[in-house]
Design a protein around this motif. Structure first.
Motif, PDB file in Angstrom:
ATOM      1  N   GLY A  70      65.578  89.966   5.011  1.00 23.28           N
ATOM      2  CA  GLY A  70      64.802  90.960   4.285  1.00 23.28           C
ATOM      3  C   GLY A  70      65.581  92.228   4.015  1.00 23.28           C
ATOM      4  O   GLY A  70      66.399  92.640   4.830  1.00 23.28           O
ATOM      5  N   GLY A  71      65.333  92.818   2.853  1.00 25.16           N
ATOM      6  CA  GLY A  71      65.903  94.126   2.546  1.00 25.16           C
ATOM      7  C   GLY A  71      67.331  94.135   2.070  1.00 25.16           C
ATOM      8  O   GLY A  71      67.899  95.204   1.817  1.00 25.16           O
TER       9      GLY A  71
ATOM     10  N   ARG B  28      72.449 103.019  12.209  1.00 22.97           N
ATOM     11  CA  ARG B  28      73.048 102.019  11.315  1.00 22.97           C
ATOM     12  C   ARG B  28      74.136 101.237  12.047  1.00 22.97           C
ATOM     13  O   ARG B  28      74.288 100.031  11.846  1.00 22.97           O
TER      14      ARG B  28
ATOM     15  N   THR C  90      62.445  79.042  16.068  1.00 22.74           N
ATOM     16  CA  THR C  90      63.051  79.139  14.751  1.00 22.74           C
ATOM     17  C   THR C  90      62.840  77.850  13.960  1.00 22.74           C
ATOM     18  O   THR C  90      62.188  76.921  14.439  1.00 22.74           O
TER      19      THR C  90
ATOM     20  N   ILE D  34      74.215 100.262  14.977  1.00 17.82           N
ATOM     21  CA  ILE D  34      73.692  99.176  15.805  1.00 17.82           C
ATOM     22  C   ILE D  34      73.770  97.876  15.010  1.00 17.82           C
ATOM     23  O   ILE D  34      74.110  96.819  15.534  1.00 17.82           O
ATOM     24  N   SER D  35      73.497  97.983  13.695  1.00 20.10           N
ATOM     25  CA  SER D  35      73.488  96.784  12.850  1.00 20.10           C
ATOM     26  C   SER D  35      74.880  96.182  12.688  1.00 20.10           C
ATOM     27  O   SER D  35      75.023  94.987  12.453  1.00 20.10           O
ATOM     28  N   THR D  36      75.902  97.011  12.806  1.00 23.17           N
ATOM     29  CA  THR D  36      77.263  96.486  12.661  1.00 23.17           C
ATOM     30  C   THR D  36      77.894  96.159  14.017  1.00 23.17           C
ATOM     31  O   THR D  36      78.978  95.591  14.077  1.00 23.17           O
ATOM     32  N   GLY D  37      77.225  96.554  15.095  1.00 24.95           N
ATOM     33  CA  GLY D  37      77.756  96.288  16.425  1.00 24.95           C
ATOM     34  C   GLY D  37      78.676  97.387  16.928  1.00 24.95           C
ATOM     35  O   GLY D  37      79.240  97.288  18.016  1.00 24.95           O
TER      36      GLY D  37
ATOM     37  N   PRO E 249      61.023  83.744  12.723  1.00 23.75           N
ATOM     38  CA  PRO E 249      61.874  82.538  12.839  1.00 23.75           C
ATOM     39  C   PRO E 249      63.339  82.855  12.507  1.00 23.75           C
ATOM     40  O   PRO E 249      64.248  82.201  13.012  1.00 23.75           O
ATOM     41  N   ASP E 250      63.557  83.855  11.670  1.00 29.93           N
ATOM     42  CA  ASP E 250      64.913  84.316  11.368  1.00 29.93           C
ATOM     43  C   ASP E 250      65.264  85.383  12.405  1.00 29.93           C
ATOM     44  O   ASP E 250      65.312  86.572  12.134  1.00 29.93           O
ATOM     45  N   MET E 251      65.502  84.907  13.623  1.00 24.99           N
ATOM     46  CA  MET E 251      65.603  85.766  14.798  1.00 24.99           C
ATOM     47  C   MET E 251      66.777  86.733  14.730  1.00 24.99           C
ATOM     48  O   MET E 251      67.909  86.301  14.532  1.00 24.99           O
ATOM     49  N   ASN E 252      66.530  87.999  14.903  1.00 26.14           N
ATOM     50  CA  ASN E 252      67.672  88.902  15.050  1.00 26.14           C
ATOM     51  C   ASN E 252      67.467  90.010  16.068  1.00 26.14           C
ATOM     52  O   ASN E 252      68.338  90.841  16.263  1.00 26.14           O
TER      53      ASN E 252
ATOM     54  N   ARG F   2      75.599  92.649  10.909  1.00 29.42           N
ATOM     55  CA  ARG F   2      75.659  91.356  11.603  1.00 29.42           C
ATOM     56  C   ARG F   2      74.462  90.464  11.324  1.00 29.42           C
ATOM     57  O   ARG F   2      74.582  89.268  11.153  1.00 29.42           O
TER      58      ARG F   2
ATOM     59  N   GLY G 274      63.996  94.363   6.082  1.00 33.21           N
ATOM     60  CA  GLY G 274      65.079  95.328   5.989  1.00 33.21           C
ATOM     61  C   GLY G 274      64.701  96.780   6.217  1.00 33.21           C
ATOM     62  O   GLY G 274      65.556  97.660   6.133  1.00 33.21           O
TER      63      GLY G 274
ATOM     64  N   ASP H  60      71.903  93.189  21.592  1.00 33.48           N
ATOM     65  CA  ASP H  60      73.260  92.814  21.977  1.00 33.48           C
ATOM     66  C   ASP H  60      73.261  91.718  23.055  1.00 33.48           C
ATOM     67  O   ASP H  60      74.106  91.724  23.951  1.00 33.48           O
TER      68      ASP H  60
ATOM     69  N   THR I  47      70.197  90.149  18.630  1.00 31.77           N
ATOM     70  CA  THR I  47      71.437  90.775  18.153  1.00 31.77           C
ATOM     71  C   THR I  47      71.354  92.288  18.301  1.00 31.77           C
ATOM     72  O   THR I  47      72.318  92.937  18.697  1.00 31.77           O
ATOM     73  N   ILE I  48      70.178  92.842  17.991  1.00 33.85           N
ATOM     74  CA  ILE I  48      69.987  94.294  18.123  1.00 33.85           C
ATOM     75  C   ILE I  48      70.102  94.692  19.604  1.00 33.85           C
ATOM     76  O   ILE I  48      70.665  95.717  19.944  1.00 33.85           O
TER      77      ILE I  48
END
Lengths: 252, 252
Positions: free
Chosen positions: A9-10, B224, B106, B226-229, B38-41, A167, B10, B47, B44-45
């Motif tokens: 999304g987004g 932001r 998922t 956090i999204s790139t690691g 189901p599109d698990m993330n 990511r 997003g 970590d 990742t956030i």
């Protein structure tokens, strides 16, 4: 050509769907854009204020059953005749500057159920529809991966996965490629979006290793302004659309 | 307290879910964060590199049936006993710095079907689970509105709708409020995210007219990252978390 825009999304699926629609229309193709997300926003990107007037194509189900005398749930003659894009009755689309906009259908009521019937109907319609030369069907899919479990976009020529420089959207791209392969979609291409420079391209290439990257679109204030309503799709200038034209050229 | 993070894709649902989890954990609450997409993330956030090791809670369905001798599809004694958070077996969560992370499940295979069973199971579990004082369950919902048709988040105390300064995410917020009311969720609050200044706040307030705005979070380079690691949740500084603490204070 039948293509589906997918991704987390987004990431910019709807905006890219709309820009591709504009580019291929400008090249004198017939264009049908379908909002396959129950959380419909493609009409907003196209600036169609009459979005609420568009009858969702799920309602064709009853119409087909009624006209052909088949029961809902049975294979309908409409499908076995392999309908053309032009066979879709006028009440199911809005023409916006030469682009036919259709919507799959939305969630009418909280607790009313899932969007499985809508997805199943769209899948049948797409699967049987004859697409002529110089005719583009552009599907703007729901965020995430559930539509792949459903196989809604079965039979598209290309599945484009839009990825941002982060990511999570790249992880979604990997999931989509795997699930798309399960349903026999071989042409899966990543489009890197909102790229601020070479390091963002690098981040996307690295995070999408093993996936086929079709190209990149720069972060653009003009494109962002479509989301706020300050700019319209038709106002986008040639320079902004140039990377989209390049993507399209690599598809056709 | 049971809260669900919703909104267009997003907008920052998962990141806000994680930040709220961190803030309430820092205030000595027990925290369970559930990725209901189901599109698990969410992992990742957080970590959590061991995300793949988390057994999705949908698999508890078989376990419950097996242990209690009930058939899958029948109401299970596990639910009628009103399980506590602590009754969820250890294999279904990962503890990350004192936050229990669970995932709904998922899409395993393209064309394999929808995520209806996963949503139905999560709905039962949430509906029956006893939440103690100083215990927070934070649900990170799927992008869009389909989960509201399914009523997955039935019975949450608050539904937070994350909105960005654009039209489409605000439209989604209006849809969510309407659909949430259908399933009896009265406490729906908008959180304006990625706000660059007063004009963005104004844009969100205007686009969300008629909705209850809980507060705003500024656009933040640290968030932001956090999204790139480049940054982790635990590295976020007090200043960045301050607006999140304010939101939480208005909830509890």
């Amino acid at each position: 050509m039948k293509i589906a825009l997918t991704g987390k999304g987004g990431v910019g699926k709807s905006t890219l769907a709309a820009m591709i629609a504009r580019v291929v229309r400008d090249q004198d193709n017939k264009v049908v854009a379908i909002d396959a997300d129950p959380d419909m926003n493609l009409a907003t990107i196209f600036d169609v204020s009459r979005a609420r007037e568009i009858t969702p194509i799920i309602e064709m189900k009853e119409l087909i059953a009624e006209r052909t005398g088949t029961e809902v749930g049975q294979p309908a003659p409409f499908f076995t005749m392999n309908p053309k894009v032009d066979d879709i009755p006028e009440s199911y689309w809005v023409d916006q500057n030469g682009i036919k906009l259709l919507v799959m259908g939305t969630v009418q009521r909280g607790g009313g159920g899932c969007a499985c019937p809508e997805n199943a109907f769209l899948k049948s319609l797409l699967g049987h529809m004859m697409i002529a030369r110089r005719e583009w069907v552009i599907l703007d899919m729901e965020a995430g991966i559930e539509h792949l479990g459903r196989g809604t976009a079965l039979g598209v020529d290309y599945m484009l996965v839009v990825v941002e420089p982060n990511r999570t959207s790249a992880e979604t791209a990997h999931r989509i490629r795997k699930l798309a392969a399960d349903i026999g979609i071989k042409q899966v291409r990543v489009v890197g979006n909102k790229v601020r420079g070479p390091s963002d391209e690098e981040l996307i290439r690295k995070a999408c290793e093993g996936l086929d990257v079709l190209g990149f679109l720069p972060l653009s204030e003009q494109i962002r302004q479509i989301s706020t309503g300050e700019t319209s799709l038709e106002q986008l200038d040639g320079e902004t659309l140039e990377p989209v034209r390049n993507l399209v050229a690599r598809l056709s």
